[in-house]
Every structure is written in structure tokens, then in C-alpha cells.
Scaffold this motif. Structure first.
Motif, PDB file in Angstrom:
ATOM      1  N   THR A 144      24.018  54.916  40.381  1.00  0.00           N
ATOM      2  CA  THR A 144      22.999  55.616  41.156  1.00  0.00           C
ATOM      3  C   THR A 144      22.536  56.831  40.345  1.00  0.00           C
ATOM      4  O   THR A 144      23.254  57.284  39.448  1.00  0.00           O
ATOM      5  N   PRO A 145      21.356  57.365  40.657  1.00  0.00           N
ATOM      6  CA  PRO A 145      20.840  58.495  39.873  1.00  0.00           C
ATOM      7  C   PRO A 145      21.829  59.649  39.767  1.00  0.00           C
ATOM      8  O   PRO A 145      21.922  60.284  38.716  1.00  0.00           O
ATOM      9  N   ASP A 146      22.585  59.911  40.842  1.00  0.00           N
ATOM     10  CA  ASP A 146      23.492  61.055  40.772  1.00  0.00           C
ATOM     11  C   ASP A 146      24.630  60.784  39.785  1.00  0.00           C
ATOM     12  O   ASP A 146      25.089  61.688  39.095  1.00  0.00           O
ATOM     13  N   GLN A 147      25.061  59.545  39.700  1.00  0.00           N
ATOM     14  CA  GLN A 147      26.127  59.231  38.745  1.00  0.00           C
ATOM     15  C   GLN A 147      25.619  59.373  37.313  1.00  0.00           C
ATOM     16  O   GLN A 147      26.333  59.867  36.441  1.00  0.00           O
ATOM     17  N   ILE A 148      24.363  58.963  37.101  1.00  0.00           N
ATOM     18  CA  ILE A 148      23.778  59.106  35.763  1.00  0.00           C
ATOM     19  C   ILE A 148      23.713  60.584  35.394  1.00  0.00           C
ATOM     20  O   ILE A 148      24.027  60.979  34.277  1.00  0.00           O
ATOM     21  N   THR A 149      23.317  61.415  36.363  1.00  0.00           N
ATOM     22  CA  THR A 149      23.259  62.852  36.106  1.00  0.00           C
ATOM     23  C   THR A 149      24.652  63.378  35.742  1.00  0.00           C
ATOM     24  O   THR A 149      24.803  64.199  34.850  1.00  0.00           O
ATOM     25  N   GLN A 150      25.651  62.890  36.458  1.00  0.00           N
ATOM     26  CA  GLN A 150      27.016  63.341  36.163  1.00  0.00           C
ATOM     27  C   GLN A 150      27.436  62.943  34.756  1.00  0.00           C
ATOM     28  O   GLN A 150      28.208  63.638  34.114  1.00  0.00           O
TER      29      GLN A 150
ATOM     30  N   GLU B 203      15.053  64.351  48.652  1.00  0.00           N
ATOM     31  CA  GLU B 203      16.189  63.471  48.366  1.00  0.00           C
ATOM     32  C   GLU B 203      16.224  63.049  46.901  1.00  0.00           C
ATOM     33  O   GLU B 203      17.279  63.016  46.281  1.00  0.00           O
ATOM     34  N   VAL B 204      15.044  62.735  46.365  1.00  0.00           N
ATOM     35  CA  VAL B 204      15.011  62.235  44.986  1.00  0.00           C
ATOM     36  C   VAL B 204      15.494  63.311  44.029  1.00  0.00           C
ATOM     37  O   VAL B 204      16.319  63.061  43.143  1.00  0.00           O
ATOM     38  N   ALA B 205      15.009  64.533  44.241  1.00  0.00           N
ATOM     39  CA  ALA B 205      15.408  65.623  43.362  1.00  0.00           C
ATOM     40  C   ALA B 205      16.892  65.932  43.543  1.00  0.00           C
ATOM     41  O   ALA B 205      17.606  66.193  42.573  1.00  0.00           O
ATOM     42  N   ALA B 206      17.377  65.886  44.784  1.00  0.00           N
ATOM     43  CA  ALA B 206      18.785  66.177  45.034  1.00  0.00           C
ATOM     44  C   ALA B 206      19.652  65.177  44.278  1.00  0.00           C
ATOM     45  O   ALA B 206      20.649  65.541  43.647  1.00  0.00           O
ATOM     46  N   GLU B 207      19.235  63.923  44.310  1.00  0.00           N
ATOM     47  CA  GLU B 207      20.003  62.894  43.624  1.00  0.00           C
ATOM     48  C   GLU B 207      19.974  63.141  42.117  1.00  0.00           C
ATOM     49  O   GLU B 207      20.979  62.965  41.433  1.00  0.00           O
ATOM     50  N   ALA B 208      18.817  63.579  41.640  1.00  0.00           N
ATOM     51  CA  ALA B 208      18.708  63.850  40.207  1.00  0.00           C
ATOM     52  C   ALA B 208      19.551  65.063  39.811  1.00  0.00           C
ATOM     53  O   ALA B 208      19.851  65.256  38.643  1.00  0.00           O
ATOM     54  N   MET B 209      19.943  65.879  40.780  1.00  0.00           N
ATOM     55  CA  MET B 209      20.822  67.012  40.495  1.00  0.00           C
ATOM     56  C   MET B 209      22.289  66.607  40.623  1.00  0.00           C
ATOM     57  O   MET B 209      23.172  67.451  40.693  1.00  0.00           O
ATOM     58  N   GLY B 210      22.538  65.325  40.717  1.00  0.00           N
ATOM     59  CA  GLY B 210      23.916  64.848  40.753  1.00  0.00           C
ATOM     60  C   GLY B 210      24.537  64.876  42.135  1.00  0.00           C
ATOM     61  O   GLY B 210      25.747  64.760  42.269  1.00  0.00           O
ATOM     62  N   ILE B 211      23.721  65.059  43.165  1.00  0.00           N
ATOM     63  CA  ILE B 211      24.274  65.060  44.521  1.00  0.00           C
ATOM     64  C   ILE B 211      24.297  63.630  45.040  1.00  0.00           C
ATOM     65  O   ILE B 211      23.255  62.978  45.117  1.00  0.00           O
TER      66      ILE B 211
ATOM     67  N   PRO C 272      23.467  68.995  30.910  1.00  0.00           N
ATOM     68  CA  PRO C 272      23.209  67.660  30.374  1.00  0.00           C
ATOM     69  C   PRO C 272      23.441  67.572  28.864  1.00  0.00           C
ATOM     70  O   PRO C 272      23.447  68.584  28.165  1.00  0.00           O
ATOM     71  N   LYS C 273      23.655  66.335  28.406  1.00  0.00           N
ATOM     72  CA  LYS C 273      23.671  66.073  26.968  1.00  0.00           C
ATOM     73  C   LYS C 273      22.289  65.655  26.526  1.00  0.00           C
ATOM     74  O   LYS C 273      21.885  65.869  25.396  1.00  0.00           O
ATOM     75  N   LEU C 274      21.580  65.018  27.462  1.00  0.00           N
ATOM     76  CA  LEU C 274      20.254  64.524  27.160  1.00  0.00           C
ATOM     77  C   LEU C 274      19.320  64.980  28.278  1.00  0.00           C
ATOM     78  O   LEU C 274      19.657  64.870  29.451  1.00  0.00           O
ATOM     79  N   LEU C 275      18.171  65.507  27.892  1.00  0.00           N
ATOM     80  CA  LEU C 275      17.217  65.975  28.891  1.00  0.00           C
ATOM     81  C   LEU C 275      15.971  65.096  28.840  1.00  0.00           C
ATOM     82  O   LEU C 275      15.395  64.890  27.777  1.00  0.00           O
ATOM     83  N   LEU C 276      15.603  64.531  29.976  1.00  0.00           N
ATOM     84  CA  LEU C 276      14.390  63.726  30.051  1.00  0.00           C
ATOM     85  C   LEU C 276      13.303  64.555  30.717  1.00  0.00           C
ATOM     86  O   LEU C 276      13.499  65.052  31.821  1.00  0.00           O
ATOM     87  N   LEU C 277      12.172  64.705  30.040  1.00  0.00           N
ATOM     88  CA  LEU C 277      11.070  65.473  30.633  1.00  0.00           C
ATOM     89  C   LEU C 277       9.913  64.521  30.897  1.00  0.00           C
ATOM     90  O   LEU C 277       9.415  63.877  29.974  1.00  0.00           O
ATOM     91  N   ASP C 278       9.502  64.432  32.152  1.00  0.00           N
ATOM     92  CA  ASP C 278       8.406  63.533  32.502  1.00  0.00           C
ATOM     93  C   ASP C 278       7.124  64.343  32.610  1.00  0.00           C
ATOM     94  O   ASP C 278       6.915  65.056  33.583  1.00  0.00           O
ATOM     95  N   GLU C 279       6.295  64.266  31.584  1.00  0.00           N
ATOM     96  CA  GLU C 279       5.037  65.006  31.509  1.00  0.00           C
ATOM     97  C   GLU C 279       5.195  66.478  31.857  1.00  0.00           C
ATOM     98  O   GLU C 279       4.621  66.963  32.826  1.00  0.00           O
TER      99      GLU C 279
END
Lengths: 389, 282, 299
Positions: free
Chosen positions: B97-103, A240-248, B194-201
């Protein structure tokens, strides 16, 4: 691309299977003696219904990873919607005799002009509305419930199914739902048999109709699963977390999956009403949800063709092949076979299910579909047409 | 003056009584590679989570290309408990929400790789295209979006080819070797445009050779896609090689910032990493 | 007034009986994160065992001794059943996804129900009337059974004993450790399989006591007798905050009380609906329940 070509052969194989299956259905139904093969015909019709409901549950549990146990509740909604909308006006006083007639005094097949055309259009419209009602209720329930973690979701949906069942048996709603009594006399699968001038059946189409309706719905579910949205559902299932990070958008997609699954459970409920010739709230118990869940598990969570095959095996075993276990048998030598008596069938059955759950966790198909098997072993001939029943 | 791509102002994240990130302010400009470093538990991932909408910061503002994407100030119970600074500075509440930020154009990878394990490499990338496709579930189901679907597939395949992952397209993601999984996760993030890419480790758990490959890879995607990159990293070799600027976080507070050379010689940074002299004596 | 007293009394005793079942759910969920769907059916089977034991022993022993011996045997057999279910159906799935374990639990529930149908022939069985518990007394003008009065005290006594066990013994400490972190406690040398078995043993024993109290009040047992009380008890456990024993008890009393009140009103058909509405409301408003701890996923 490579991928698309592959999926096209899959679609082609599936279509061929369905066509063969439908043809076989018509041939069987019109050549076999209906009085001697009642059980076989019943099994086929019930398979069609259960396959659809199992696929709808698989969409949610197997492909979206939401463990919901509300299937029987949505089937109930569908069955009642279908029945209420299609009981002929003339029959209503007889059906609703306790409540002095129905509060709803129209019938879709008659609104569409009656006759064969009216029947087809009316039944189709009623089935679609059955799905729409189930989906609408699912949308409402989904607002609070889909935010829950998976196991709470299971309990909440199970509870919802119980609530629905109580509401539909409520006396105050009697003029609509007929209270705790059954709804009947609406068009069933047999209504589609073509009758000659003398009223005798000339061409039987009841199984064909059951298969056709179910196959169309399952095909739509398959199309959805293989679409961009289906991939988004799978992403949610995986992480779920990754899916959300993919804009879903989790909330939106979960609700979508829940509503579509409920839509088809509702249609399945309508088909179940057609199969059972009557609709009564007390049939749609938690045990029914469990049955469907077990079909999904046996077929393989995440496999549509698995659900269809398992639906056939499950229904055939419980209604037909294992029937003998329920009767006491005394051999010619006078030896009475131990254990055999009423209820033994279900015991054997549940043990088999436990064995599948514990030792064959992937079920019959795992998360593969029939065409995947053909692709790997091209020389093996196509076998088993239940694939899309 | 050009807008900062990412701008964090006084971002504070307080969990109960614990202040995990304390008044963090930083900027990342177009085309830069900026690293956020610090000892374990310094609050780096928490800072990331505040940017990507996983957490809602207790106080502070985050903006992307001048648009405020997150803003909050202590409210309710937190008002009395709040231990950070700048309590009165922010008045709006903006949250996504995270998905909106990604958008909006921020993509990220995770510290512990989060691929869609059971799906193929190709599907992993294709899923990231879902968000930007013009379609709804009906048009998608009935294949009325065939053009869109074709475009998505082609773009996904092209991306895989660019990242040298094309030969693995049909493999199940979880079967890839670790280094390739990292690379796939980055490719998947790139697929969200993306315009900005965040890489966590990104180099966590990698051997020196893999780390070197990754370093080149990150430089390469920055130039190819004109990306701005903001990353958390522990491998100092990698950080010092590719970062334009570095921010150092310790116990939630920013203790140093500057070019790699400046940061390397900063007394406080050395203390944070190696401990203060009289600590060692005790 | 008399009516009110009788409602309150039966509400409290029903709540107490649910509490005993709810503890079984809450303990297992706390440790395995599993909704043990079969728990309600274990409760039903305990009732059936008692029915068959008393009728079997009644011919050979004097009534009092037969009842006492049956109770003892029933307790032992129920505990054995709970233990066996865990070993056979849950232990092999320890590393499987949680959905599989839940499905396995549903499978066990299905099996127990079908077995019960087979053994009883589908006919309702009547629970034996127990000395003292089944006798009638009058409180504030309302006649009721002794079991109604005894239940709350028995429940409180058992819960206190259980709290002692969990907070002040070695096995209790192990249980708390496993509930907090499954893997770490394994690394610390705790034999988690023993701890889990212990949990099922305690849960089943309490369910056995619960079934004795419950079926004395509602003496007709059918194969589905365990399903609804089980679900209600689970709702109670969630309401109180899953994993918390006091929470389960408080939740059970609330559920039992509201059920009795609604059953006595014209809305009786909605008593279960209300219970589940309660569940959905608490999950939406405070997903951790009244006394639950907050758990967050790390990203």
C-alpha cells in the motif's frame, strides 16, 4: 517549543474548569432541595452522559472524517454489558422472571467484595468492559465496513445499529439479555450517595460521579486527539491520499479511531444505563444517534468543548427549558396561546436545529476549543463552566 | 556495481483495454536527479502511481535499492486482455500500500497540491513524522512517549527552519501563497526521511521567478539531504537545468533517454512534442 | 402451495412499493451524491396528507370523487414538499462539504417526524381504503388485495415512462449530464438547479404513488412509518447499484421478497437485520452494486 507551552496552558485551563465544575456539582447537589430540582439534576446527569457520547462521535466524525451513524448501537452494547455484569445476584430472578433467572450468575460489585469498595471497583470494571465489548464488536464490523466510502459507511453503521437492536431483543438470548424486557436493579449514579446509619442520604454524590466518570473519559479523548495519533486522524480527515503518502496506514488508523470511538460510546452506554435506571434495547434507536449527531453539529464538528456545551444546551432545552411548549396555556384574559400542545416542543426544536445546520454551519465553537478563545481574548473573564462536563 | 536506487523493469499498466504505460524500464542512481517528461496523457503520473503503490501495475517489477517493492503479472481476466509485452517474465506478486512504500523510503508530492489544508504548517510536517515514531496509541495518549514526541517536534521545527518556513509554522497551510505551498509539500515529504523523492510536476502553475527559486531549492535539497530525485515536469527550462538524465514517454512508451543535450536533439522527442510533419499537412 | 403463492405475491408487491421509493433515492444520489435521509419521511407525510384530505373532503363530496380528488391533491402536495425541501435545506449547502448536506437531510427527517407527531398527536392514523385497490381477490386459492396484483404492473409502467423521460427528452438528457459531471454540465449552460428540482419532483411523485400502494397494504401510519421503509428502499438502491434505475427496481424486488419470506419464518425479528446484512455484503463484495458504474478518484 512554543507549541508545547501553549498546549500546557490549555491543559491547565481545562483542568481548572473540570475541578471547578466538579466542586460546583457537589455543592449544588447538597444544597439545593432535591425534590424541587429533580429536572435540573436529571439534566445535569444526562448532560454528562450525552457529552461523553457526543465527544466519542466527534472523534470519529469530526476528527477522523468518518461519517458513522452507529453510536446508538454501541451504546446499547455498553448499556447491556454494564447492566448484565452488575445486577446483584439476589435480584436476578426478579429481573429475569420471564426466563426463570439469568444465565449469568455473578455480579462484579459482589465479586469485588461488595460494600463501597466493591461498588466502585465493580462499576468501574463493568464500565471498562462495556467499552471493551463495544470496541471489540466495532473491530469486527470495521473489517468490512471501514473500507466503504463515507456515505455508505453512514448507512452500513446505521444498519448495524438496527441489527444489534434486533439481536438483543431476540427471545433465544433471553436468559442473557432479558429479551425485549428491561434490565434493572443494577447500581446507578444514586448508588454512590453516602448514606448515614439510619439509611438516610447524608452526602449526595450522584451528579459528581456522573461528571467525574464522563470528565475522565473526555479528558482521555482530548489527550488522544492532541497526540501523534490524533494528528494522524486529522490528516486522514483532510486528505486520505496525502495521509497515505505520509506513511499513515489508513486501514489501521481508521479502525483504531472507530474502535476507540466505540469504546467510549460503550462506556457512555453504560453511563446511560446508570442514568436511566434501566436498560432496554428499544431505547437505543436511530433517533438517539441523530440526537447525538445534532449535538455534535450544534457544538461544532471538530470541537470537544463545543460538544460538551451543546450537550448541556440540547439536554436542557429538550428536557427543561422548552417543556412549556408542550402544555396548553390559557392566559388570564382567556386568550389561549395558539399551537401549544403536546409535541410542539420537538417541532420548535427541530426548526432551531435546521437553522443551526443551514445558517450557522460551524456550530457554537467551530473547530476551536475553549482555551483557544481565552488565548485570543485574554481580558475576557472565564465564563461558562460546562466546558468539560 | 552500486545498486540502482530505483529500478523499473517492463512496468505495464493496462486499464481495461487501454495501455497507459507500456513496458517502461528505467533506472535512477544514487544522488541523481532524473526527469520523466512527455506530452500530456503520456502516462507519466500513472508510472509514478505504479511506483508509489496507488496503482498495481499489470505487469512488471519495481525495486528500491535492490529490494523488490512491486511486482505483478497479468492474472485472471487480464490474462486474455493483456496487450503489453514480457507477459511471462514475472512470476511473483509483490504489492504494497502507499503507506508501506513511504515507510520503505519513497516520498512523493502531488500534481495538484495535497496539503492538510485546515492544519497548521507545523502540523503538516509533524504528521509526516508519525510513521517513524516508536509509540502506540496508548503510550501516545497517556504521554508515555514524551521523549519521542519532543524529538518529533524538534525535528519538524528544524526541518521548517531549514526550508525557510519557520516563520509560517503557526499559519494554516491553505492560507500560504501557492509557491510556499509547493515548498511545504516538499518539506513534508522530506520529513518522512526518504531515500528517493518523487516530485509530480513541482513547477506546475508557477511563474518564471518561482520556477527559478524552485530549481535552486531542488538542487539544494539534493545536496543537503543526499537525496535521489525522480520527477515529472513540463517546464523545460527547469528540466534541462537540473536533470542529470531524462526519460521521455509518449503514449505510454519510452521513446528516448539520455542527458538533456541528447534528448533535446532527439528526432522522436521533437516529433512527439511538435507533431510529425505529415500530420500537420492533414 | 397456497401459502407460498401468498408469500410470493406480497413479496412482489412490497418490492414494487420499495422500488418506487428507491428510485427517488437513486436519482438524488446520482445527481447530488447525497443520501436523502428525508425521502422516507416524505413518503410517510404523503400518507398522512392522504388521510387528512380524505377525511376533510369526505363531508363535502361523494366518496368516489373525494378519494380521486384527494389522490390528485396528495400527489401535488407531496411533489411540492419534495421541491420545497430541496430549495430550503439542500440548495443553500450546494458548495458545503458533503457531510453538512447529509446532516441537513437528517435534520429535515427529524423535523418531518416531529411535525407528524405534533399534527397527529402521536396516535396512529388509519389510511383510507381506496376503491378497487383495497378490494380482495383470490389468486391460486390465496386471498389478497387488488393492490398486490396491480403494484408490479404499475411499477413497471412508471419505470418505463421514467426511462423514456430520462433517455429521450431534453430534461432527461440534462439529468444524465449532471449526474455524470456536475461542474462541466454547469459550464455547458445546463440550469442545474432546475435539473435538481426536477429530480426531487420525480422522486417525490413516485414516493407519493408508493405511499398510496404501501399504506393500502399496511394502513396504520405513525410518524416513524417512513423511516424503515425508507432505509430498506435505500438498501435496495445501493444493492442494485446507486444511480441506476433498473438496478433500484431489481434491488427493491429482492429486498421486498426476502423481507416477506423472513417475516413469514420463525426468524421474523431478523428481517431488517437480514436486509442490512445484504447491504454490507454487497458493499464489500461489489461496492458498485449489481448495475452500478465504477467511479475512481484521480490522484
Amino acid at each position: 517549543m512554543l507549541k508545547e507551552k501553549k498546549s500546557k496552558t490549555g491543559v491547565f485551563i481545562a483542568l481548572v474548569c473540570v475541578a471547578v465544575l466538579l466542586a460546583v456539582a457537589i455543592i449544588l447537589e447538597n444544597t439545593l432541595d432535591p425534590t424541587k430540582n429533580t429536572i435540573f439534576f436529571t439534566v445535569l446527569k444526562k448532560t454528562a452522559v450525552y457529552a461523553l457520547v457526543a465527544c466519542s462521535m466527534n472523534l470519529l466524525n469530526g476528527f477522523t472524517g468518518l461519517f458513522s451513524l452507529g453510536q446508538a448501537g454501541f451504546m446499547l452494547l455498553g448499556a447491556y454489558t454494564y447492566a448484565i455484569l452488575t445486577i446483584p445476584v439476589a435480584q436476578r430472578p426478579a429481573v429475569y422472571y420471564i426466563y426463570n433467572g439469568s444465565a449469568i450468575n455473578f455480579s462484579l460489585p459482589e465479586l469485588f467484595g461488595g460494600g463501597a469498595v466493591g461498588l466502585i471497583l465493580g462499576v468501574l470494571a463493568a464500565l471498562i468492559l462495556a467499552g471493551v465489548v463495544a470496541a471489540a464488536v466495532a473491530w469486527l464490523i470495521g473489517l468490512p465496513v471501514l473500507r466503504l466510502k463515507s456515505d455508505y459507511l453512514a448507512i452500513a453503521t446505521l444498519g448495524f445499529a438496527e441489527i444489534i437492536r434486533a439481536i438483543f431483543q431476540w427471545d433465544a438470548l433471553g436468559p442473557v439479555t432479558n429479551g425485549a424486557n428491561a434490565l434493572k436493579n443494577y447500581p446507578t449514579f444514586s448508588s454512590f450517595n453516602i448514606k448515614g446509619a439510619d439509611g438516610a442520604v447524608t452526602v449526595r454524590l450522584s451528579i459528581f460521579v456522573a461528571f467525574l466518570l464522563s470528565a475522565v473519559c473526555i479528558a482521555i479523548i482530548l489527550l488522544l486527539i492532541n497526540s501523534s495519533y490524533g494528528r494522524a486522524f486529522k490528516a486522514i480527515r483532510e486528505d486520505e491520499v496525502a495521509a497515505e503518502a505520509m506513511g499513515i496506514n489508513l486501514a489501521k488508523h481508521k479502525r483504531l479511531s472507530f474502535c476507540i470511538s466505540s469504546f467510549f460510546a460503550g462506556v457512555g452506554g453504560g453511563l446511560f444505563a446508570m442514568f436511566a435506571n434501566q436498560a432496554q434495547a428499544k431505547t437505543f434507536t436511530t433517533a438517539m444517534t441523530y440526537e447525538i449527531l445534532l449535538i455534535v453539529v450544534i457544538g461544532g464538528i471538530g470541537s470537544i468543548s463545543g460538544s460538551c456545551i451543546a450537550a448541556f444546551l440540547y439536554v436542557a432545552c429538550s428536557e427543561w427549558w422548552l417543556r412549556f411548549l408542550d402544555n396548553e396555556i390559557t392566559l388570564k384574559s382567556g386568550f389561549k396561546v395558539p399551537l401549544l400542545r403536546n409535541g410542539f416542543r420537538m417541532v420548535v426544536f427541530s426548526i432551531v436545529i435546521m437553522i443551526v445546520v443551514l445558517f450557522f454551519r460551524r456550530g457554537i465553537m467551530g473547530d476551536k476549543e475553549l482555551p483557544d478563545l481565552f488565548r485570543k481574548r485574554k481580558n475576557t473573564k472565564a465564563k461558562g463552566g460546562e466546558g468539560n462536563g | 556495481m552500486a545498486e540502482n536506487v530505483l529500478r523499473m523493469e517492463d512496468v505495464t499498466m493496462q486499464f481495461g483495454g487501454v495501455v497507459a504505460v507500456d513496458g517502461l524500464s528505467l533506472e535512477v542512481d544514487q544522488g541523481e536527479i532524473v526527469a520523466l517528461i512527455g506530452p500530456n496523457g503520456a502516462g507519466k503520473t500513472t508510472a509514478f502511481n505504479c511506483v508509489t503503490g496507488v496503482y498495481e501495475p499489470t505487469n512488471g517489477r519495481v525495486s528500491l535499492l535492490g529490494e523488490t517493492i512491486v511486482e505483478n503479472h497479468p492474472q485472471g481476466k487480464m490474462k486474455a486482455q493483456y496487450k503489453g509485452g514480457e507477459a511471462g517474465k514475472f512470476t511473483q506478486v509483490v504489492s504494497h500500500t502507499p503507506d508501506q512504500i513511504t515507510q520503505k523510503g519513497i516520498a512523493r508530492t502531488f500534481q495538484n497540491i495535497r496539503l492538510f489544508g485546515a492544519l497548521t504548517v507545523f502540523d503538516n510536517v509533524l504528521i509526516a513524522k508519525h510513521m517513524r515514531a516508536k509509540q502506540n496509541f496508548l503510550s501516545a495518549t497517556f504521554r508515555l512517549n514524551a521523549k519521542e514526541e519532543k524529538r518529533m517536534r524538534e525535528e519538524a521545527m528544524a526541518l521548517l527552519a531549514e526550508q525557510d518556513l519557520a516563520q509560517y509554522a503557526d499559519e494554516v497551510a491553505s492560507s500560504l501563497p501557492y509557491g510556499l505551498q509547493r515548498r511545504l509539500e516538499i518539506a513534508r515529504a522530506l520529513a518522512t526521511e526518504p531515500k528517493l523523492l518523487l516530485l509530480d510536476e513541482p513547477a506546475a502553475g508557477m511563474n518564471p521567478q518561482e520556477t527559478q527559486e524552485l530549481t535552486d531549492f531542488i538542487k539544494q535539497i539534493r545536496t543537503e539531504y543526499g537525496l535521489t530525485i525522480f520527477m515529472i515536469e513540463h517546464h523545460m527550462d527547469l528540466v534541462m537545468q537540473i536533470s542529470d538524465r531524462i526519460y521521455v514517454l509518449d503514449f505510454g512508451k519510452l521513446i528516448a533517454k539520455g542527458t538533456p543535450a541528447e534528448v533535446q536533439n532527439d528526432q522522436r522527442v521533437i516529433e512527439a512534442y511538435l507533431g510529425v510533419a505529415d500530420d500537420a499537412e492533414n | 402451495m397456497q401459502y407460498a403463492i401468498s408469500i410470493v405475491l406480497s413479496g412482489i408487491s412490497l418490492g414494487g412499493q420499495y422500488a418506487l421509493i428507491a428510485i427517488g433515492y437513486t436519482l438524488v444520489y446520482g445527481i447530488l451524491r447525497l443520501i436523502n435521509f428525508a425521502h422516507g419521511d416524505v413518503f410517510m407525510v404523503a400518507g398522512l396528507i392522504m388521510v387528512y384530505l380524505t377525511s376533510f373532503l369526505a363531508g363535502t363530496l361523494p366518496t368516489g370523487a373525494a378519494i380521486f380528488l384527494s389522490l390528485l391533491l396528495m400527489l401535488i402536495l407531496t411533489v411540492a414538499l419534495g421541491f420545497f425541501i430541496e430549495r430550503a435545506a439542500y440548495k443553500p449547502l450546494r458548495s458545503a462539504p458533503r457531510m453538512s448536506v447529509m446532516i441537513s437531510a437528517i435534520g429535515v427527517s427529524y423535523l418531518l417526524q416531529n411535525l407528524a407527531t405534533y399534527v397527529t398527536g402521536g396516535l396512529p392514523k388509519t389510511y383510507p381504503s381506496l376503491p378497487l385497490l383495497s378490494e380482495t381477490i383470490t389468486i391460486g386459492g390465496a386471498p389478497t388485495k387488488w393492490v398486490t396484483v396491480i403494484t408490479p404492473f404499475l411499477v413497471i409502467a412508471l419505470v418505463l415512462a421514467l426511462q423514456q423521460l430520462i433517455n429521450h427528452t431534453k430534461v432527461g438528457m440534462a439529468m444524465r449530464a449532471v449526474a455524470k459531471d456536475f461542474e462541466t454540465s454547469q459550464l455547458m449552460g445546463i440550469k442545474i438547479n432546475n435539473v435538481i428540482s426536477m429530480t426531487f419532483v420525480i422522486g417525490s411523485a413516485l414516493a407519493a404513488v408508493g405511499s398510496m400502494l404501501y399504506f393500502t397494504n399496511y394502513p396504520s401510519i405513525v410518524p416513524l412509518s417512513g423511516a424503515l421503509p425508507g432505509l430498506r428502499a435505500f438498501v435496495a438502491a445501493v444493492f442494485g447499484g446507486i444511480g441506476s434505475i433498473p438496478g433500484a427496481v431489481v434491488g427493491a424486488f429482492i429486498v421486498g421478497m426476502s423481507e416477506t419470506i423472513i417475516k413469514g419464518s420463525p426468524w421474523s425479528i431478523f428481517s431488517d437485520a437480514f436486509t442490512f446484512a445484504l447491504l454490507i455484503i454487497i458493499l464489500v463484495v461489489k461496492p458498485t452494486g449489481l448495475f452500478g458504474e465504477k467511479v475512481t478518484d484521480k490522484v
